[in-house]
Design a protein around this motif. Sequence first.
Motif, PDB file in Angstrom:
ATOM      1  N   PHE A 188      -8.732 -43.820 -76.031  1.00  0.00           N
ATOM      2  CA  PHE A 188      -8.344 -42.835 -75.013  1.00  0.00           C
ATOM      3  C   PHE A 188      -8.451 -41.443 -75.627  1.00  0.00           C
ATOM      4  CE2 PHE A 188      -5.614 -40.674 -71.974  1.00  0.00           C
ATOM      5  CZ  PHE A 188      -5.851 -41.362 -70.797  1.00  0.00           C
ATOM      6  N   ILE A 189      -8.888 -40.483 -74.815  1.00  0.00           N
ATOM      7  CA  ILE A 189      -9.018 -39.105 -75.295  1.00  0.00           C
ATOM      8  C   ILE A 189      -8.243 -38.184 -74.348  1.00  0.00           C
ATOM      9  CG2 ILE A 189     -10.642 -37.208 -75.733  1.00  0.00           C
ATOM     10  CD1 ILE A 189     -12.803 -39.410 -76.211  1.00  0.00           C
ATOM     11  N   VAL A 190      -7.341 -37.388 -74.903  1.00  0.00           N
ATOM     12  CA  VAL A 190      -6.597 -36.401 -74.117  1.00  0.00           C
ATOM     13  C   VAL A 190      -6.990 -35.023 -74.613  1.00  0.00           C
ATOM     14  CG1 VAL A 190      -4.349 -35.783 -73.184  1.00  0.00           C
ATOM     15  CG2 VAL A 190      -4.635 -37.982 -74.292  1.00  0.00           C
ATOM     16  N   VAL A 191      -7.424 -34.167 -73.686  1.00  0.00           N
ATOM     17  CA  VAL A 191      -7.871 -32.812 -74.051  1.00  0.00           C
ATOM     18  C   VAL A 191      -6.896 -31.812 -73.456  1.00  0.00           C
ATOM     19  CG1 VAL A 191      -9.770 -31.152 -73.919  1.00  0.00           C
ATOM     20  CG2 VAL A 191     -10.278 -33.617 -73.950  1.00  0.00           C
ATOM     21  N   GLU A 192      -6.224 -31.042 -74.294  1.00  0.00           N
ATOM     22  CA  GLU A 192      -5.277 -30.039 -73.776  1.00  0.00           C
ATOM     23  C   GLU A 192      -5.936 -28.672 -73.687  1.00  0.00           C
ATOM     24  OE1 GLU A 192      -1.534 -29.150 -75.885  1.00  0.00           O
ATOM     25  OE2 GLU A 192      -1.375 -27.377 -74.608  1.00  0.00           O
ATOM     26  N   GLY A 193      -5.952 -28.109 -72.484  1.00  0.00           N
ATOM     27  CA  GLY A 193      -6.499 -26.774 -72.289  1.00  0.00           C
ATOM     28  C   GLY A 193      -5.572 -25.699 -72.832  1.00  0.00           C
ATOM     29  N   ALA A 194      -6.072 -24.467 -72.815  1.00  0.00           N
ATOM     30  CA  ALA A 194      -5.255 -23.312 -73.202  1.00  0.00           C
ATOM     31  C   ALA A 194      -4.794 -22.628 -71.920  1.00  0.00           C
ATOM     32  CB  ALA A 194      -6.084 -22.343 -74.039  1.00  0.00           C
ATOM     33  N   GLY A 195      -3.502 -22.385 -71.797  1.00  0.00           N
ATOM     34  CA  GLY A 195      -2.988 -21.719 -70.603  1.00  0.00           C
ATOM     35  C   GLY A 195      -3.315 -22.507 -69.339  1.00  0.00           C
ATOM     36  N   GLY A 196      -3.668 -21.795 -68.259  1.00  0.00           N
ATOM     37  CA  GLY A 196      -3.956 -22.453 -66.985  1.00  0.00           C
ATOM     38  C   GLY A 196      -5.425 -22.801 -66.808  1.00  0.00           C
ATOM     39  N   LEU A 197      -5.758 -23.361 -65.642  1.00  0.00           N
ATOM     40  CA  LEU A 197      -7.078 -23.949 -65.389  1.00  0.00           C
ATOM     41  C   LEU A 197      -8.246 -22.979 -65.572  1.00  0.00           C
ATOM     42  CD1 LEU A 197      -8.474 -26.584 -64.246  1.00  0.00           C
ATOM     43  CD2 LEU A 197      -8.447 -25.396 -62.030  1.00  0.00           C
ATOM     44  N   LEU A 198      -8.044 -21.717 -65.209  1.00  0.00           N
ATOM     45  CA  LEU A 198      -9.189 -20.789 -65.184  1.00  0.00           C
ATOM     46  C   LEU A 198      -9.228 -19.825 -66.370  1.00  0.00           C
ATOM     47  CD1 LEU A 198      -9.427 -20.083 -61.349  1.00  0.00           C
ATOM     48  CD2 LEU A 198     -10.516 -21.873 -62.719  1.00  0.00           C
ATOM     49  N   VAL A 199      -8.489 -20.170 -67.402  1.00  0.00           N
ATOM     50  CA  VAL A 199      -8.512 -19.341 -68.612  1.00  0.00           C
ATOM     51  C   VAL A 199      -9.870 -19.485 -69.308  1.00  0.00           C
ATOM     52  CG1 VAL A 199      -7.571 -19.293 -70.963  1.00  0.00           C
ATOM     53  CG2 VAL A 199      -6.035 -19.268 -68.997  1.00  0.00           C
ATOM     54  N   LYS A 200     -10.440 -18.357 -69.748  1.00  0.00           N
ATOM     55  CA  LYS A 200     -11.794 -18.376 -70.309  1.00  0.00           C
ATOM     56  C   LYS A 200     -11.804 -18.721 -71.805  1.00  0.00           C
ATOM     57  CE  LYS A 200     -12.877 -14.213 -68.660  1.00  0.00           C
ATOM     58  NZ  LYS A 200     -13.712 -13.013 -68.526  1.00  0.00           N
TER      59      LYS A 200
END
Length: 246
Positions: free
Chosen positions: A111-123
């Motif tokens: 299983f792979i979990v990818v955590e973004g930075a901040g919210g969905l549309l952060v560049k």
Amino acid sequence: MSEILIVSGTGTDVGKTIVTAAIAANVIGAGKSVSVVKPGQTGVTGEAPSDLAVVAALTSAIDGAADRLLLHEYGRYEPPLAPATAARISGQPPLVLADVVASIQGLTSDFIVVEGAGGLLVKYSDEPVWTIADLARELKAEVLLVVASGLGTLHHTAATLEALATRGLTTPGLVIGQWPTEPSLAEKTNVVDLQDLGAPLVGAIPAQAGRSGEFAHIAATSLHPLLGGTFDEAHFTHTHTQELNR
Ligand SMILES: Nc1ncnc2c1ncn2[C@@H]1O[C@H](COP(=O)(O)OP(=O)(O)OP(=O)(O)O)[C@@H](O)[C@H]1O
Ligand SMILES: [Mg+2]
């Protein structure tokens, strides 16, 4: 191929790292291996640990974590800013979407979990622009949304769900990142109103989770079976809204 889930949310500090750690805890508890990926980490100073260090610390007491938890970070920037901005002002190169896609596709954990930075549309990069939504599209992965509990979350969540839909992305649902011991009127009514936005509630992590020694238990009871736990949306809703005049 490994199963991939993107963990994004309505903004920074909503509890994405705690939720990511809880998902990882459930995967490890089920005897499987898990890779946790933080493509771009910003704001790491002497005092503030990286998100992956938090995931490692929260899951360290779980049997099998030493062998079955793998941590991957592809870029680190000191300024506590969006990754593209942090790269620009620190003079470092931004992350390249194709490289991040290839790195994640090369992982072999169950299983792979990818955590973004901040919210969905952060560049992650200004030129060309890409966000965690683009990464989800490239990986054909669903996007779990971590949301806040209190006043303001309804708009942030509705706007983020709309942004997902506009891009043709799907979500397994919403997780409240930090559910207080004594919820306010806004928080109790939000339990119902969040579910009216069109995505199921698939978890709520109690507010003391980050400090608790019983993280494996909290992870199991606060996340839906889809995320390896036993959380029941109807039961949670009933518990917190039964005294309200709805
Ligand atoms: N359920 C919880 N129990 C205890 N502490 C929490 C919980 N959820 C969030 N926190 C605390 O709130 C802060 C923000 O949470 P977290 O780091 O998970 O947010 P994030 O969405 O990952 O933020 P970022 O955008 O920086 O990655 C942290 O200090 C964390 O320990
Ligand atoms: Mg985080």
